[in-house]
Design a protein around this motif. Structure first.
Motif, short mmCIF file in Angstrom:
data_model
loop_
_atom_site.label_atom_id
_atom_site.label_comp_id
_atom_site.label_asym_id
_atom_site.label_seq_id
_atom_site.Cartn_x
_atom_site.Cartn_y
_atom_site.Cartn_z
N ARG A 195 0.54 -1.34 0.38
CA ARG A 195 0.14 -0.37 -0.20
C ARG A 195 0.86 1.00 -0.04
N ILE A 209 1.67 6.89 -12.60
CA ILE A 209 0.93 5.95 -12.24
C ILE A 209 1.56 4.42 -12.46
N ILE A 237 3.46 1.50 -9.26
CA ILE A 237 2.75 0.33 -9.98
C ILE A 237 4.13 -0.80 -10.24
N LEU A 277 -5.31 -4.09 -8.45
CA LEU A 277 -4.86 -3.24 -8.39
C LEU A 277 -6.42 -2.00 -8.06
N CYS A 311 -7.58 2.23 -6.71
CA CYS A 311 -6.76 3.20 -6.54
C CYS A 311 -8.25 3.80 -5.74
N ILE A 333 -5.12 10.39 -7.05
CA ILE A 333 -5.31 9.83 -6.68
C ILE A 333 -4.08 9.43 -5.19
N MET A 385 -2.99 4.07 -3.29
CA MET A 385 -2.33 2.73 -4.12
C MET A 385 -2.96 1.21 -3.37
#
Length: 507
Positions: A247, A260, A264, A287, A289, A330, A333
């Motif tokens: 996280r 992003i 990732i 995943l 968001c 976001i 994540m």
């Protein structure tokens, strides 16, 4: 666009009791009710389909129900066990269908399936698979998919179908004719609305909001807005204690695709470290968001084999970034291994003599996540002499089954989906056709071989007890070769219709 599935389990309590009882459970056509206390009264808390067909309803006094149906089976209700069963069911759906799943007490499950339907062949196929799997374990279910939780909830309970797919942007139209009970309002409020003539949700949508709020409070307007998607309704997903996840919270919201993708990669590295500590690999990776407006965007990928490679994981997830709508940014994540399998470490041995066996699992995973797992498969043999039953689809990376196709008779390279009728000129009972007409073209047979007699599988269906087919390989005057058969032995009408069909084409 957000897509939500609502699963309605109208007889969850009684289905749970039947599953728990096993072979000792009463027959399905025997009415079964579960009773409990409502103050000092014993009332019906759950009734199965047979009991409802006999006129029994939830809330009815148990003594009245017993008097109405003589063969009634009565057992004590256990709300705590029902809640636990619903939670287990939500965890099961989390692993198999989508990354955001929650219980919708007391008779349903809610699923945010955005970004996951491609793994199941699309939304209609996903919905049908879900209902069929629940039915296979003895749970009656109805389900609907729509743009919002409220619309899907109403359609699942009052839409009148086992599986209802609301087209994107059509939620308000689809729920307009449904009763106001579909808005998840308190029963006293529903009764008050009906007294004033508001029977359908569309009646309320057509009214000004201010008078409704003044008369009934803010709850009515909130439920209407949630149903048509005017305001968000976040789903608090269920999470098992043993789940492996990574996280990342951001001080400043992110939204660029490159940013992003970079995070990732970092989360994938952390997740793979956690997987390595547990000695497992991921088969389903989610995943999630979390946006600043409290909406969640989720992406799910699947793998053919347990995966613990951060680079490959990043590549597969980055391929889905275009499906993520970051909105105003976001802020959190989360990368989760929803389904894992044991994965022992491998030692790479360099052999200068033998060539290494090529690893196509990366390509298979990439294609499967683009076209859907159902659309990528291998053909495996099945022990059956009936040609259309002699093959089945298996996952692309599934191990060899060990079965083989029979080699004593040649088979065509192309088998038609269904045998197509042909008009023939033939001598009976054992001769091949002298000529046949298929798809409007007459073909003269120059050579033929056969017959190969195939018997029906009488242990599967009674009509196949005496059924036979006589197959011939024929070649026309143009050199084309076909696989044709006569349904029957040419004499006894019980063995088949005696009509001719074309079933395959030799390459």
């Amino acid at each position: 666009m957000t897509r939500v599935i609502s699963v309605f389990l109208p007889t969850l309590s009684t289905d749970r009791v039947r599953r728990k009882t096993g072979d000792a459970a009463p027959p399905a056509d025997t009415p079964l009710i579960l009773v409990g206390r409502d103050g000092r009264r014993r009332v019906v808390l759950a009734a199965d389909a047979a009991a409802q067909a006999a006129g029994l309803r939830v809330g009815m006094p148990a003594t009245k129900a017993q008097a109405l149906v003589q063969s009634l089976v009565i057992q004590d209700a256990d709300p705590a066990a029902d809640a636990e069963a619903l939670e287990r069911l939500a965890l099961w759906m989390l692993q198999r269908f989508a990354p955001i799943v929650a219980a919708d007490p007391s008779d349903g499950i809610v699923i945010d399936c955005s970004g996951a339907d491609h793994l199941h062949g699309g939304e209609p196929a996903m919905l049908a698979t879900l209902v069929e799997k629940l039915a296979s374990v003895g749970l009656l279910a109805r389900a609907a998919i729509a743009d919002t939780w409220g619309a899907a909830h109403a359609l699942a309970r009052f839409g009148g179908r086992a599986g209802f797919v609301s087209e994107p942007g059509k939620a308000a139209n689809d729920v307009a004719t449904l009763p106001v009970a579909g808005l998840r309002l308190p029963p006293p409020l529903i009764d008050s609305l009906r007294v004033l003539g508001f029977d359908q949700i569309g009646d309320l949508l057509a009214q000004p909001r201010a008078p409704l709020a003044l008369r009934f409070g803010a709850e009515l307007g909130r439920r209407l807005d949630q149903t048509i998607g005017r305001i968000a309704e976040p789903i608090d997903p269920v999470r098992p204690d043993t789940i492996i996840e990574a996280r990342r919270a951001f001080a400043e919201p992110i939204g660029a695709a490159e940013t992003i993708a970079r995070y990732i990669g970092k989360l994938a590295t952390q997740l793979c470290d956690g997987l390595e500590q547990k000695g497992v690999g991921a088969r389903r990776i989610d995943l999630i968001c979390q946006r600043v407006d409290n909406r969640a965007q989720a992406v799910r990928i699947g793998t053919g084999l347990p995966l613990r490679d951060a680079k490959r994981m990043t590549r597969l997830l980055s391929d889905k970034i275009e499906t993520i709508d970051p909105g105003f940014g976001i802020e959190i994540m989360t990368l989760t291994a929803a389904v894992t399998e044991p994965l022992a470490p491998k030692q790479v041995i360099t052999n200068l003599v033998d060539e290494a066996e090529p690893d196509v699992s990366g390509l298979i995973d990439l294609l499967a996540n683009r076209v859907g797992e159902r659309n990528l498969y291998r053909i495996a043999p099945v022990a059956s002499d009936v040609p259309e039953r002699a093959a089945r689809h298996i996952p692309a990376l599934a191990p060899e089954t060990g079965a083989e196709w029979p080699g004593h008779w040649p088979r065509p390279s192309r088998l038609l989906p269904n045998p197509e009728p042909i008009d023939t000129v033939a001598l009976l009972p054992d001769h091949p056709p002298a000529s046949f007409t298929w798809r409007g073209v007459r073909r003269r047979v120059k050579r033929a071989d056969g017959p190969e007699r195939v018997f029906g599988e009488w242990w599967k269906r009674d009509p196949e007890l005496e059924a036979v087919r006589d197959y011939f390989r024929v070649e026309d005057d143009a050199g084309e070769r076909y696989w044709v058969f006569r349904a029957g032995d040419g004499q006894d009408p019980l063995t088949g219709s005696q009509r001719w069909f074309l079933h395959g084409i030799f390459g």
